[in-house]
Design a protein around this motif. Structure first.
Motif, mmCIF file in Angstrom:
data_model
loop_
_atom_site.group_PDB
_atom_site.id
_atom_site.type_symbol
_atom_site.label_atom_id
_atom_site.label_comp_id
_atom_site.label_asym_id
_atom_site.label_seq_id
_atom_site.Cartn_x
_atom_site.Cartn_y
_atom_site.Cartn_z
ATOM 1 N N LYS A 182 0.838 -1.246 -0.089
ATOM 2 C CA LYS A 182 -0.158 0.164 -0.041
ATOM 3 C C LYS A 182 0.891 1.100 0.008
ATOM 4 C CE LYS A 182 -4.167 -2.000 2.268
ATOM 5 N NZ LYS A 182 -5.045 -1.755 3.295
ATOM 6 N N LYS A 183 0.593 2.334 -0.840
ATOM 7 C CA LYS A 183 1.402 3.366 -1.096
ATOM 8 C C LYS A 183 0.536 4.564 -0.910
ATOM 9 C CE LYS A 183 5.512 5.140 -1.600
ATOM 10 N NZ LYS A 183 6.610 5.153 -0.424
ATOM 11 N N ASP A 184 0.571 5.504 0.245
ATOM 12 C CA ASP A 184 -0.285 6.612 0.409
ATOM 13 C C ASP A 184 0.148 7.899 -0.607
ATOM 14 O OD1 ASP A 184 -2.210 7.924 2.753
ATOM 15 O OD2 ASP A 184 -0.705 9.357 2.148
ATOM 16 N N VAL A 185 -0.731 8.351 -1.298
ATOM 17 C CA VAL A 185 -0.686 9.484 -1.858
ATOM 18 C C VAL A 185 -1.095 10.613 -1.581
ATOM 19 C CG1 VAL A 185 -0.813 10.160 -4.529
ATOM 20 C CG2 VAL A 185 -0.591 7.879 -4.177
ATOM 21 N N PHE A 186 -0.275 11.152 -0.816
ATOM 22 C CA PHE A 186 -0.635 12.827 -0.238
ATOM 23 C C PHE A 186 -1.912 12.691 0.644
ATOM 24 C CE2 PHE A 186 1.390 13.697 -4.564
ATOM 25 C CZ PHE A 186 2.492 14.239 -4.005
ATOM 26 N N GLY A 187 -2.253 11.536 1.236
ATOM 27 C CA GLY A 187 -3.166 11.144 2.170
ATOM 28 C C GLY A 187 -4.590 11.148 1.481
ATOM 29 N N ALA A 188 -4.754 11.547 -0.028
ATOM 30 C CA ALA A 188 -5.951 11.425 -0.566
ATOM 31 C C ALA A 188 -6.353 10.224 -0.933
ATOM 32 C CB ALA A 188 -5.908 12.289 -1.820
ATOM 33 N N VAL A 189 -5.495 9.335 -1.329
ATOM 34 C CA VAL A 189 -5.887 7.982 -1.984
ATOM 35 C C VAL A 189 -4.564 7.036 -1.598
ATOM 36 C CG1 VAL A 189 -7.461 8.484 -3.734
ATOM 37 C CG2 VAL A 189 -4.999 8.327 -4.112
ATOM 38 N N LYS A 190 -5.160 5.593 -1.387
ATOM 39 C CA LYS A 190 -4.129 4.502 -1.293
ATOM 40 C C LYS A 190 -3.958 3.849 -2.885
ATOM 41 C CE LYS A 190 -3.724 4.101 3.656
ATOM 42 N NZ LYS A 190 -4.486 5.304 4.011
ATOM 43 N N THR A 191 -2.673 3.615 -3.128
ATOM 44 C CA THR A 191 -2.430 2.579 -4.345
ATOM 45 C C THR A 191 -2.094 1.340 -3.937
ATOM 46 O OG1 THR A 191 -0.105 3.825 -4.900
ATOM 47 C CG2 THR A 191 -2.180 4.699 -5.599
ATOM 48 N N ILE A 192 -2.253 0.314 -4.648
ATOM 49 C CA ILE A 192 -1.773 -0.974 -4.366
ATOM 50 C C ILE A 192 -1.795 -1.753 -5.611
ATOM 51 C CG2 ILE A 192 -2.401 -3.234 -3.180
ATOM 52 C CD1 ILE A 192 -4.714 -1.562 -1.570
ATOM 53 N N PRO A 193 -0.636 -2.193 -5.977
ATOM 54 C CA PRO A 193 -0.215 -2.920 -7.161
ATOM 55 C C PRO A 193 -0.469 -4.388 -6.938
ATOM 56 C CG PRO A 193 1.975 -2.357 -6.066
ATOM 57 C CD PRO A 193 0.701 -1.549 -5.436
ATOM 58 N N SER A 194 -0.898 -5.171 -7.979
ATOM 59 C CA SER A 194 -1.205 -6.415 -7.721
ATOM 60 C C SER A 194 -0.682 -7.272 -9.235
ATOM 61 C CB SER A 194 -2.747 -6.888 -7.398
ATOM 62 O OG SER A 194 -3.551 -6.382 -8.499
ATOM 63 N N SER A 195 -0.265 -8.239 -9.026
ATOM 64 C CA SER A 195 0.412 -9.016 -10.343
ATOM 65 C C SER A 195 -0.677 -9.157 -11.190
ATOM 66 C CB SER A 195 1.005 -10.259 -9.841
ATOM 67 O OG SER A 195 1.313 -10.966 -10.925
ATOM 68 N N SER A 196 -0.362 -8.924 -12.649
ATOM 69 C CA SER A 196 -1.168 -8.917 -13.611
ATOM 70 C C SER A 196 -0.795 -10.225 -14.609
ATOM 71 C CB SER A 196 -1.120 -7.710 -14.839
ATOM 72 O OG SER A 196 0.219 -7.757 -15.229
ATOM 73 N N GLY A 197 0.058 -10.721 -14.198
ATOM 74 C CA GLY A 197 0.530 -12.157 -14.950
ATOM 75 C C GLY A 197 1.126 -12.158 -16.384
ATOM 76 N N TYR A 198 1.242 -10.835 -16.831
ATOM 77 C CA TYR A 198 1.637 -10.487 -18.230
ATOM 78 C C TYR A 198 3.195 -10.731 -18.561
ATOM 79 C CZ TYR A 198 2.271 -8.537 -22.809
ATOM 80 O OH TYR A 198 2.335 -8.227 -24.063
ATOM 81 N N CYS A 199 4.002 -9.963 -17.801
ATOM 82 C CA CYS A 199 5.358 -10.173 -17.854
ATOM 83 C C CYS A 199 5.932 -9.854 -16.613
ATOM 84 C CB CYS A 199 5.971 -9.282 -19.006
ATOM 85 S SG CYS A 199 5.621 -7.382 -18.522
ATOM 86 N N LEU A 200 7.272 -9.919 -16.490
ATOM 87 C CA LEU A 200 8.081 -9.792 -14.944
ATOM 88 C C LEU A 200 7.776 -8.043 -14.571
ATOM 89 C CD1 LEU A 200 11.464 -11.418 -15.891
ATOM 90 C CD2 LEU A 200 9.370 -12.331 -14.905
ATOM 91 N N GLY A 201 7.312 -8.236 -13.234
ATOM 92 C CA GLY A 201 7.064 -6.944 -12.742
ATOM 93 C C GLY A 201 5.632 -6.216 -13.254
ATOM 94 N N SER A 202 4.979 -6.894 -14.122
ATOM 95 C CA SER A 202 3.565 -6.291 -14.741
ATOM 96 C C SER A 202 2.775 -6.380 -13.641
ATOM 97 C CB SER A 202 3.074 -6.920 -15.823
ATOM 98 O OG SER A 202 2.755 -8.208 -15.666
ATOM 99 N N CYS A 203 1.896 -5.195 -13.500
ATOM 100 C CA CYS A 203 0.894 -5.128 -12.340
ATOM 101 C C CYS A 203 -0.439 -4.236 -12.705
ATOM 102 C CB CYS A 203 1.381 -4.457 -11.082
ATOM 103 S SG CYS A 203 1.824 -2.827 -11.525
ATOM 104 N N ASN A 204 -1.471 -4.602 -11.994
ATOM 105 C CA ASN A 204 -2.738 -4.009 -12.174
ATOM 106 C C ASN A 204 -2.774 -3.095 -10.762
ATOM 107 O OD1 ASN A 204 -3.629 -5.056 -14.445
ATOM 108 N ND2 ASN A 204 -4.171 -6.930 -13.353
#
Length: 516
Positions: free
Chosen positions: A66-88
């Motif tokens: 979880k990454k907090d963006v200026f307290g306004a929202v939180k962003t979370i990357p999850s694996s997308s299965g496409y290539c190394l490091g790719s995420c949704n």
């Protein structure tokens, strides 16, 4: 990006062409140049310095971090299965959730499988990067790629594969080497030419977090997760940064060469086409789905070498995407307008579209749209010192309320109630004339009809009629020409201008309500 920058730097230009961007000239150019979006914003290709400068500003996150963006929202990357490091990406506040699905794949390959659970039940789902070859299955294409390569080698020819230095290239090494073993061609060398060949092969073996479970297990044995590490150690796969760095002294025919760039407009692949293009025994195999191979080969015609097109795109196809949307159940869906229409070359293939009810919100290239997300609530934290001073009063089973007098502190989009200072707590509110403003209690709850009627009788009002309306009650006072409507969330007193009666009724009603 580094590879493209190095390829461009190999061929410096003394001047830059810019007049073609003018509207009166652009409209006379052939497609697709005349159809491009905002050519005036096209700039000279980035350099290695630009890449390093940009990446120095990037914060690296891991899957599900979880990454907090200026307290306004939180962003979370999850694996997308496409290539190394790719995420949704999941972008959420305390009450809203937006999911962005980029290049994704549900196929079993070398990356970590796609995670669907974090994407479920979103307010808005943005779906992009579906397959560019919807009428072609990637599995048969890999098989066709291997067969064409093996047949060419058996006939004494060479194979040229224009490719990027990552992505499906790793799978091609693995599948092709296994097929060559089955065909008894294990001694045929494979060459991988790229300015970043060393780092791309090394990085694929380092980041176990990005790999499938089977390949992660090999990392901890320890064994190289990818076969290309063993192929390099056996001398079957040889990587070079360019034609002039070692390849000329360690090159033999027949062979298989992986080189860039897939557009055939730069890189070492241009040299191999000029060297092998006049022999029909050689074969060039295109695997990148986003390159029109006929346009790429245009400047090299006439070309005698055999051309094969085996597009390998492991991105979601339309059937997989429609199933995924049904599983994720978003409230609103956002897709490119082209995904809602069948392909131009197959106008009757309605199965090659995104189908969703209600109709998805669509967009075109270069268009800005507003997402159907409205923030209605915010989360406010209560300072522990303030919370200790509260005295909740139960208003109904399981629910209690309390008066809160505090200062609201807003910082970096976070809200917090804090205890007032001692001076503020001792402060007394006064009117303009200096008189003290009395503290008024808070009234809440619904009046008990029986208690209210009894209180009215004590006030000397004897003629009282009560009628149940289902949603509440109507109390009729015929002698005073007054009607009182008591409902679940409101009470109305209707009297004919007798102020004394109105005040008596008001005070009597307030005595029947709870005070805080």
């Amino acid at each position: 990006m580094e590879e493209v920058a190095m390829y461009v730097q190999r061929n410096p230009k003394t001047s830059m062409a810019a007049k073609w961007k003018k509207p009166d000239i652009l409209k006379n150019l052939p497609a697709p140049l005349k159809d491009i979006v905002e050519p005036s914003k096209w700039r000279q290709c980035y350099t290695l310095h630009d890449i390093n400068s940009s990446l120095s500003k990037v914060q690296i996150v891991g899957f599900n971090q979880k990454k907090d963006v200026f307290g306004a929202v939180k962003t979370i990357p999850s694996s997308s299965g496409y290539c190394l490091g790719s995420c949704n990406w999941v972008i959420q506040s305390a009450y809203e959730k937006v999911c962005y699905i980029s290049g994704s794949s549900t196929l079993t390959t070398h990356p970590k499988p796609m995670e669907q659970a974090p994407l479920r039940n979103s307010d808005v789902l943005i779906l992009s990067s579906l397959t560019q070859t919807p009428q072609v299955n990637p599995d048969p294409m890999i098989g066709e790629f291997c067969v064409n390569a093996a047949v060419t080698i058996k006939n004494g020819g060479n194979v040229l594969v224009p490719c990027n230095p990552s992505g499906v290239t790793y799978d091609l090494f693995e599948c092709l080497s296994g097929h060559m073993d089955q065909c008894g061609l294990s001694n045929v060398p494979m060459y991988f030419l790229s300015p970043v060949s060393d780092s791309t092969l090394a990085y694929s073996n380092i980041f176990a977090e990005w790999l499938s479970q089977a390949k992660q297990n090999k990392v901890y044995l320890p064994e190289p997760p990818f076969p290309h590490a063993e192929l390099v150690s056996l001398g079957r796969l040889k990587n070079f940064k360019s034609l002039h760095e070692g390849l000329s002294t360690d090159f033999k025919n027949p062979c298989i060469v992986f080189s860039g760039h897939p557009s055939l407009r730069m890189g070492d692949v241009v040299h191999f086409i000029e060297m092998w293009g006049k022999s029909s025994s050689n074969t060039i195999i295109f695997t990148e789905p986003d390159i029109n191979y006929l346009d790429a080969l245009g400047p090299f015609q006439p070309l005698d070498m055999r051309v094969c097109y085996c597009p390998i795109d492991t991105s979601l196809n339309f059937a997989q995407a429609n199933k995924l949307i049904r599983d994720l159940r978003p409230l609103s869906l956002v897709v490119a307008e082209s995904y809602t229409k069948p392909p131009v070359l197959a106008p009757n293939r309605t199965d090659l579209t995104i189908v969703w009810e209600p109709s998805p919100l669509t967009y075109k290239r270069g268009e800005v749209i507003s997402l159907p997300v409205k923030r209605q609530f915010e989360t406010i934290e209560i300072d522990p010192e303030l919370a200790a001073t509260l005295e909740p009063m139960e208003v109904k089973p399981g629910a209690a309320v309390s008066i809160v007098t505090a200062s609201l502190v807003i910082k970096d989009n976070t809200y917090q109630l804090k205890l007032l200072s001692k001076e503020e707590r001792l402060g007394i509110k006064r009117r303009l004339d200096g008189s003290k403003v009395p503290n008024k209690p808070y009234i809440f709850g619904s009046p008990n009809i029986q208690s209210f009627v009894e209180a009215l009788k004590q006030q000397g009002i004897s003629s009282i009629k009560v009628e149940d309306t289902g949603n509440g009650s109507i109390i009729d006072l015929p002698n005073d020409d007054t009607l009182i409507q008591v409902e679940g969330d409101s009470t109305h007193i209707i009297c004919e201008g007798d102020e004394a009666i109105r005040i008596r009724l008001r005070d009597t009603l307030l005595k029947c309500l709870q005070k805080l």
